[in-house]
Design an enzyme around this catalytic site. Sequence first.
Site, mmCIF file in Angstrom:
data_model
loop_
_atom_site.group_PDB
_atom_site.id
_atom_site.type_symbol
_atom_site.label_atom_id
_atom_site.label_comp_id
_atom_site.label_asym_id
_atom_site.label_seq_id
_atom_site.Cartn_x
_atom_site.Cartn_y
_atom_site.Cartn_z
ATOM 1 N N LYS A 190 0.857 -1.196 0.000
ATOM 2 C CA LYS A 190 0.000 0.000 0.000
ATOM 3 C C LYS A 190 0.887 1.239 0.000
ATOM 4 O O LYS A 190 1.496 1.580 1.014
ATOM 5 C CB LYS A 190 -0.940 0.043 1.195
ATOM 6 C CG LYS A 190 -2.057 1.052 0.881
ATOM 7 C CD LYS A 190 -2.643 1.804 2.021
ATOM 8 C CE LYS A 190 -1.854 2.921 2.610
ATOM 9 N NZ LYS A 190 -1.731 4.149 1.804
ATOM 10 N N GLU A 266 9.688 1.245 10.844
ATOM 11 C CA GLU A 266 10.738 2.256 10.650
ATOM 12 C C GLU A 266 10.039 3.597 10.803
ATOM 13 O O GLU A 266 9.274 3.989 9.942
ATOM 14 C CB GLU A 266 11.312 2.177 9.237
ATOM 15 C CG GLU A 266 11.728 0.797 8.816
ATOM 16 C CD GLU A 266 13.210 0.604 8.922
ATOM 17 O OE1 GLU A 266 13.886 1.458 9.537
ATOM 18 O OE2 GLU A 266 13.700 -0.397 8.385
ATOM 19 N N CYS A 301 13.833 10.443 6.649
ATOM 20 C CA CYS A 301 13.666 9.969 8.032
ATOM 21 C C CYS A 301 14.945 10.127 8.837
ATOM 22 O O CYS A 301 14.905 10.459 10.009
ATOM 23 C CB CYS A 301 13.209 8.527 8.024
ATOM 24 S SG CYS A 301 14.174 7.512 6.930
ATOM 25 N N GLU A 400 10.127 15.593 15.257
ATOM 26 C CA GLU A 400 10.533 15.478 13.858
ATOM 27 C C GLU A 400 9.772 16.497 13.026
ATOM 28 O O GLU A 400 8.539 16.465 12.973
ATOM 29 C CB GLU A 400 10.232 14.062 13.360
ATOM 30 C CG GLU A 400 10.803 13.798 12.002
ATOM 31 C CD GLU A 400 10.507 12.387 11.512
ATOM 32 O OE1 GLU A 400 9.384 11.912 11.720
ATOM 33 O OE2 GLU A 400 11.407 11.782 10.920
HETATM 34 P P1 NAD Z 1 2.460 8.318 7.748
HETATM 35 O O1 NAD Z 1 2.767 7.523 8.943
HETATM 36 O O2 NAD Z 1 1.411 9.338 7.830
HETATM 37 O O3 NAD Z 1 2.011 7.359 6.554
HETATM 38 C C1 NAD Z 1 2.754 6.225 6.192
HETATM 39 C C2 NAD Z 1 1.842 5.209 5.553
HETATM 40 O O4 NAD Z 1 0.875 4.793 6.513
HETATM 41 C C3 NAD Z 1 1.059 5.746 4.358
HETATM 42 O O5 NAD Z 1 0.966 4.721 3.390
HETATM 43 C C4 NAD Z 1 -0.294 6.047 4.954
HETATM 44 O O6 NAD Z 1 -1.358 5.973 4.028
HETATM 45 C C5 NAD Z 1 -0.430 4.944 5.988
HETATM 46 N N1 NAD Z 1 -1.344 5.298 7.078
HETATM 47 C C6 NAD Z 1 -1.633 6.553 7.550
HETATM 48 N N2 NAD Z 1 -2.540 6.474 8.550
HETATM 49 C C7 NAD Z 1 -2.832 5.164 8.709
HETATM 50 C C8 NAD Z 1 -3.703 4.452 9.585
HETATM 51 N N3 NAD Z 1 -4.457 5.076 10.486
HETATM 52 N N4 NAD Z 1 -3.739 3.096 9.481
HETATM 53 C C9 NAD Z 1 -2.988 2.451 8.576
HETATM 54 N N5 NAD Z 1 -2.161 3.072 7.715
HETATM 55 C C10 NAD Z 1 -2.075 4.412 7.780
HETATM 56 O O7 NAD Z 1 3.840 8.891 7.272
HETATM 57 P P2 NAD Z 1 4.125 9.839 6.020
HETATM 58 O O8 NAD Z 1 3.561 11.170 6.334
HETATM 59 O O9 NAD Z 1 3.752 9.187 4.735
HETATM 60 O O10 NAD Z 1 5.729 9.864 6.026
HETATM 61 C C11 NAD Z 1 6.429 10.659 6.883
HETATM 62 C C12 NAD Z 1 6.903 9.881 8.101
HETATM 63 O O11 NAD Z 1 7.568 8.670 7.728
HETATM 64 C C13 NAD Z 1 7.920 10.646 8.899
HETATM 65 O O12 NAD Z 1 7.615 10.548 10.263
HETATM 66 C C14 NAD Z 1 9.224 9.948 8.588
HETATM 67 O O13 NAD Z 1 10.218 10.092 9.519
HETATM 68 C C15 NAD Z 1 8.788 8.553 8.426
HETATM 69 N N6 NAD Z 1 9.772 7.800 7.641
HETATM 70 C C16 NAD Z 1 10.565 6.894 8.266
HETATM 71 C C17 NAD Z 1 11.522 6.197 7.559
HETATM 72 C C18 NAD Z 1 12.406 5.213 8.224
HETATM 73 O O14 NAD Z 1 13.035 4.453 7.542
HETATM 74 N N7 NAD Z 1 12.484 5.183 9.514
HETATM 75 C C19 NAD Z 1 11.660 6.387 6.194
HETATM 76 C C20 NAD Z 1 10.841 7.306 5.577
HETATM 77 C C21 NAD Z 1 9.887 7.999 6.317
#
Ligand code: NAD
Length: 497
Positions: A190, A266, A301, A400
């Site tokens: 997804k 992650e 990240c 963050e």
């Molecule tokens: P997010 O957590 O909002 O979304 C990530 C994914 O989760 C998306 O596909 C989203 O549709 C899904 N999602 C959102 N709400 C959900 C729910 N209630 N239930 C199930 N799935 C849900 O993150 P984002 O805004 O897309 O990305 C930014 C974040 O990701 C930052 O905090 C960043 O640090 C983190 N990140 C971490 C890494 C790592 O390797 N540690 C890498 C890249 C990004």
Amino acid sequence: MSVAAPNWRERASVIRPDGRAWIDGRPVNAASGATFEDCSAIDGRAITAVAAGDAADVDVAVAAARRAFESGDWSRAPLRERKRVLRRFAELVAQQRDELALLETLDVGKPIRESLAVDVPGAARCIEWFAETVDKQYGEIAPTDPGSIALITREPLGVVGAVVPWNYPLIISAWKIAPALAAGNSVVLKPAEQSPLTALVLARLATEAGLPDGVLNVVPGFGPTAGAALGRHLDVDKIAFTGSGEVGRHFLAYAGESNMKSVSLECGGKSPQVIFADAPDLDAAAACVALGIFYNQGETCNAGSRLLVDHRIADDFTAAVAREGEALQLGDPLDPTTAVGALVDRDQFERVSRYVQLGITEGAHVVSGGARVREDLGGYYFAPTVLAGATNAMRVAREEIFGPVLVSIPFSDEAEAVALANDSEFGLAAGVWTADLRRAHRVAAALRVGTVWVNTFDASDVTTPFGGMKRSGFGRDRSVHALEEYSQLKTTWLDLH
Ligand code: NAD
């Protein structure tokens, strides 16, 4: 004969990506018929309508993945065959570089030169590398007493759900699907709602490469619908998630409320860059620190977002990083000379702006940047920003921001530097800059983070594990250790009497 450089603007104006989900080897509309508008980060313009998958589509995709898994067409395929298909998949990704890079840049707003040089080749190399692991994994024989023999073997988990964020859609998808497929699993991916396009192309290319139908499915859609349905599904064996900590917690809860599926997370960071006054080359360090936070508009990240710097050089070094940031060419991501592009969307822009204001209210001051620029381009462009006069207690130093904002904090000695670096709920990565080898090892060993870079930052390779400690999550992407995330151990005990 020289080949004309592609005109990316022109290509962007004619590209018509297919926004349908990919389930059981073919493109399909959402069962409900619903779509959402996928808009470009570059200028907010609509790119295409994308299938808004929900629980019904996740059900169909998981059923297809399960059927494919049970058939054994992939999960029990001869290893050389699995390797051949994955290698072909990697080749097709590399060949499709221009299409993938353009879609990634349109969705995310990252500079086309980075999509071409880093994201697409990085994804292709990751798939190729895991393809090569397929026939190089050995089982074990336990040292039991004579009279018995106990085999320890690895088996695939079954159906893996991969849920990824929008900042590196291709690379992070590849980090999950390549080891999952290499280990023999079926996958339902997804992508984030902001950036679904390259994941859909990946699925098409995997099918073209000969991956049996149903082994890789992509269901675009929103988190609370499609994402939650995958997390709660009773027939999904594992969730591999990258994204925010808030949503990571949801996945732990979903697993507890459903079938106790395994979960790896992650979840971001607030990575410190620890600059000692004896760093070998402070100018080079300043340039690297600037890239460590401003690359990908700070939407990384592991971005080095906390600058911890020896108080004797703090003002000069912080000013040097600010100058390096100002020198990065910010502008149209489709211009191949652009180094800093657009934030992904308005929400992200508002979040970054709020944090800059908060930093000022908390008592920090702006050394450079701090505001939206290039409104003429139509998207949300934010100047590389350095805040100084900060303390580690401020929210801008603890939370963050996920944008191009660096917070500079002075320290007085090594012990304080280590204490400040570790005084964070996150533990993803850190940079340490010193010419003293003993200090480098001492400090690296003392930092509670998944990756420490010494006299460099963000150097990465598929051969090294990547992931966090503390609230940055658990589990590792990349390297042979990632295969452990997508397989389980079996003991087979034979009595020899
Ligand atoms: P997010 O957590 O909002 O979304 C990530 C994914 O989760 C998306 O596909 C989203 O549709 C899904 N999602 C959102 N709400 C959900 C729910 N209630 N239930 C199930 N799935 C849900 O993150 P984002 O805004 O897309 O990305 C930014 C974040 O990701 C930052 O905090 C960043 O640090 C983190 N990140 C971490 C890494 C790592 O390797 N540690 C890498 C890249 C990004």
